[in-house]
Design a protein around this motif. Structure first.
Motif, PDB file in Angstrom:
ATOM      1  N   PHE A 277       8.086  26.796 -12.593  1.00 61.61           N
ATOM      2  CA  PHE A 277       9.193  26.622 -11.947  1.00 61.61           C
ATOM      3  C   PHE A 277      10.507  26.477 -12.579  1.00 61.61           C
ATOM      4  CE2 PHE A 277       7.175  25.371  -7.502  1.00 61.61           C
ATOM      5  CZ  PHE A 277       6.068  26.129  -7.764  1.00 61.61           C
ATOM      6  N   ALA A 278      11.360  27.346 -12.165  1.00 62.49           N
ATOM      7  CA  ALA A 278      12.917  27.047 -12.917  1.00 62.49           C
ATOM      8  C   ALA A 278      13.668  25.982 -12.104  1.00 62.49           C
ATOM      9  CB  ALA A 278      13.684  28.327 -12.758  1.00 62.49           C
ATOM     10  N   THR A 279      12.951  25.437 -11.121  1.00 63.31           N
ATOM     11  CA  THR A 279      13.619  24.328 -10.484  1.00 63.31           C
ATOM     12  C   THR A 279      14.069  23.272 -11.186  1.00 63.31           C
ATOM     13  OG1 THR A 279      12.068  25.010  -8.577  1.00 63.31           O
ATOM     14  CG2 THR A 279      13.321  22.767  -8.387  1.00 63.31           C
ATOM     15  N   LYS A 280      15.047  22.620 -10.873  1.00 63.81           N
ATOM     16  CA  LYS A 280      15.640  21.557 -11.743  1.00 63.81           C
ATOM     17  C   LYS A 280      16.291  20.488 -10.832  1.00 63.81           C
ATOM     18  CE  LYS A 280      17.792  24.320 -15.366  1.00 63.81           C
ATOM     19  NZ  LYS A 280      18.962  24.853 -16.252  1.00 63.81           N
ATOM     20  N   GLY A 281      16.268  19.336 -11.008  1.00 63.75           N
ATOM     21  CA  GLY A 281      16.729  18.088 -10.273  1.00 63.75           C
ATOM     22  C   GLY A 281      15.669  17.186  -9.950  1.00 63.75           C
ATOM     23  N   ASN A 282      15.677  16.456  -9.044  1.00 61.42           N
ATOM     24  CA  ASN A 282      14.814  15.386  -8.818  1.00 61.42           C
ATOM     25  C   ASN A 282      13.772  15.807  -7.431  1.00 61.42           C
ATOM     26  OD1 ASN A 282      15.883  13.711 -10.706  1.00 61.42           O
ATOM     27  ND2 ASN A 282      17.376  13.040  -9.685  1.00 61.42           N
ATOM     28  N   VAL A 283      12.558  15.183  -7.604  1.00 65.56           N
ATOM     29  CA  VAL A 283      11.534  15.465  -6.475  1.00 65.56           C
ATOM     30  C   VAL A 283      11.420  14.084  -6.036  1.00 65.56           C
ATOM     31  CG1 VAL A 283       9.047  15.712  -6.191  1.00 65.56           C
ATOM     32  CG2 VAL A 283      10.117  17.027  -7.778  1.00 65.56           C
ATOM     33  N   SER A 284      11.519  13.996  -4.721  1.00 65.13           N
ATOM     34  CA  SER A 284      11.284  12.949  -3.686  1.00 65.13           C
ATOM     35  C   SER A 284       9.884  12.599  -3.095  1.00 65.13           C
ATOM     36  CB  SER A 284      12.390  12.803  -2.566  1.00 65.13           C
ATOM     37  OG  SER A 284      13.749  12.894  -2.941  1.00 65.13           O
ATOM     38  N   TRP A 285       9.388  11.853  -3.497  1.00 62.69           N
ATOM     39  CA  TRP A 285       8.079  11.470  -3.265  1.00 62.69           C
ATOM     40  C   TRP A 285       7.629  10.324  -2.543  1.00 62.69           C
ATOM     41  CZ3 TRP A 285       5.557   7.206  -5.350  1.00 62.69           C
ATOM     42  CH2 TRP A 285       6.223   6.744  -6.551  1.00 62.69           C
ATOM     43  N   THR A 286       6.259  10.149  -1.796  1.00 61.93           N
ATOM     44  CA  THR A 286       5.830   9.044  -1.278  1.00 61.93           C
ATOM     45  C   THR A 286       4.472   8.983  -1.547  1.00 61.93           C
ATOM     46  OG1 THR A 286       7.356   9.070   0.489  1.00 61.93           O
ATOM     47  CG2 THR A 286       5.598   7.591   1.101  1.00 61.93           C
TER      48      THR A 286
ATOM     49  N   GLY B 296       0.893  -1.159  -0.098  1.00 63.96           N
ATOM     50  CA  GLY B 296       0.017   0.003  -0.108  1.00 63.96           C
ATOM     51  C   GLY B 296       0.768   1.403  -0.130  1.00 63.96           C
ATOM     52  N   VAL B 297       2.140   1.023  -0.292  1.00 66.21           N
ATOM     53  CA  VAL B 297       3.160   2.081  -0.155  1.00 66.21           C
ATOM     54  C   VAL B 297       3.867   2.370  -1.351  1.00 66.21           C
ATOM     55  CG1 VAL B 297       4.615   3.616   1.005  1.00 66.21           C
ATOM     56  CG2 VAL B 297       2.969   2.491   2.405  1.00 66.21           C
ATOM     57  N   ALA B 298       4.301   3.352  -1.950  1.00 59.79           N
ATOM     58  CA  ALA B 298       5.163   3.699  -3.089  1.00 59.79           C
ATOM     59  C   ALA B 298       6.081   4.611  -2.968  1.00 59.79           C
ATOM     60  CB  ALA B 298       4.278   3.661  -4.435  1.00 59.79           C
ATOM     61  N   LYS B 299       7.200   4.632  -3.229  1.00 62.67           N
ATOM     62  CA  LYS B 299       7.966   5.733  -3.027  1.00 62.67           C
ATOM     63  C   LYS B 299       9.088   5.680  -4.370  1.00 62.67           C
ATOM     64  CE  LYS B 299       8.650   5.301   2.132  1.00 62.67           C
ATOM     65  NZ  LYS B 299       9.532   5.178   3.048  1.00 62.67           N
TER      66      LYS B 299
END
Length: 263
Positions: free
Chosen positions: A187-196, A166-169
């Motif tokens: 957004f000018a944001t670059k890089g990776n988004v961490s999510w859950t 029941g969880v994905a990350k």
């Protein structure tokens, strides 16, 4: 003795094999579950919180709650809270934003039109009018930078991370996520988004959290909780309380400090 040991081993092996539990059936596919909800124009109640910090100091936080009807629209109430550090960073000509961001506002979106009331548009409304109508969808400043209920968002996230228990990350590049997260396109944001992501027993989304990559000391975190999935109806406000934004003769900007800080 050898035969006895072999017999014992075989017997024990049979016992062990027959004692193993049946393999658990695969859980529901959250993407297909979401697609079914969209097809049926179902929805849910949502409550989100988004915060922005600069060099570790909380600058502003937003809370937004209400209901969403998939494929139709939303009815959301928004309120902001300014951290002590932001007052020193604001120019005097921007002080009018304080009430606009901290007074409660409501945004109803039906199809391609949005209706806004409260602090965000109070000064622009003629006397006796409650709602300002825009001929395009409008997000409140408190809208999460990643809308987990938007079409394609869930599928994009889960493409590289299957749920377990029941969880994905996972992590995903901002560039890839922009294709399904319209607010991130500013957004000018670059890089990776961490999510859950967390799902209920039916495979429906119940919680989503994400941290955007820090850029020039600006850090953004967001969380959305989803509940009471089922039949939802979103309707526009009474027509006699609505005034068209186009009739004002000038544009009515909706302040969006989080997006501005990331340009």
């Amino acid at each position: 003795m050898r035969r006895a040991l072999v017999g014992l081993a075989l017997t024990t092996g049979v016992v062990l094999v027959t004692a193993l539990p049946a393999q658990a059936a695969a859980g529901p596919n959250p993407v297909k579950v979401m697609e079914a909800q969209l097809s049926a124009k179902k929805g849910a109640e949502v409550a989100s919180a988004t915060s922005m910090s600069v060099d570790g100091k909380l600058m502003i936080s937003f809370k937004e709650k209400g209901k969403v009807q998939l494929g139709k629209g939303s009815d959301l109430t928004f309120k902001g809270d300014l951290g002590p550090a932001i007052y020193g960073a604001m120019a005097p000509e921007d002080f009018y934003l304080i009430s606009a961001l901290t007074d409660t506002s409501r945004v109803i979106t039906v199809g391609k039109e949005s209706y806004v009331s409260g602090g965000l548009v109070r000064d622009a409304l003629p006397t006796g009018m409650t709602w300002l109508r825009f001929d395009k969808p409008v997000d409140s400043p408190g809208a999460p930078p990643i809308d987990i209920l938007a079409a394609g968002t869930l599928k994009t996230l889960l493409a590289g991370a299957a749920p377990k228990g029941g969880v994905a990350k996972g992590t995903i590049s901002v560039a890839k996520l922009r294709s399904v997260a319209p607010r991130l396109r500013t957004f000018a944001t670059k890089g990776n988004v961490s999510w859950t992501l967390q799902f209920d027993a039916k495979g429906l989304v119940k919680r989503f959290s994400a941290t955007l990559p820090s850029v020039d000391g600006v850090s953004i975190k967001t969380e959305t909780r989803v509940s009471r999935w089922g039949s939802v109806t979103v309707s526009p406000p009474p027509g006699d309380q609505v005034f068209d934004a186009d009739a004002l003769g000038e544009s009515v900007p909706i302040p969006d400090p989080i997006a501005e800080a990331n340009k």
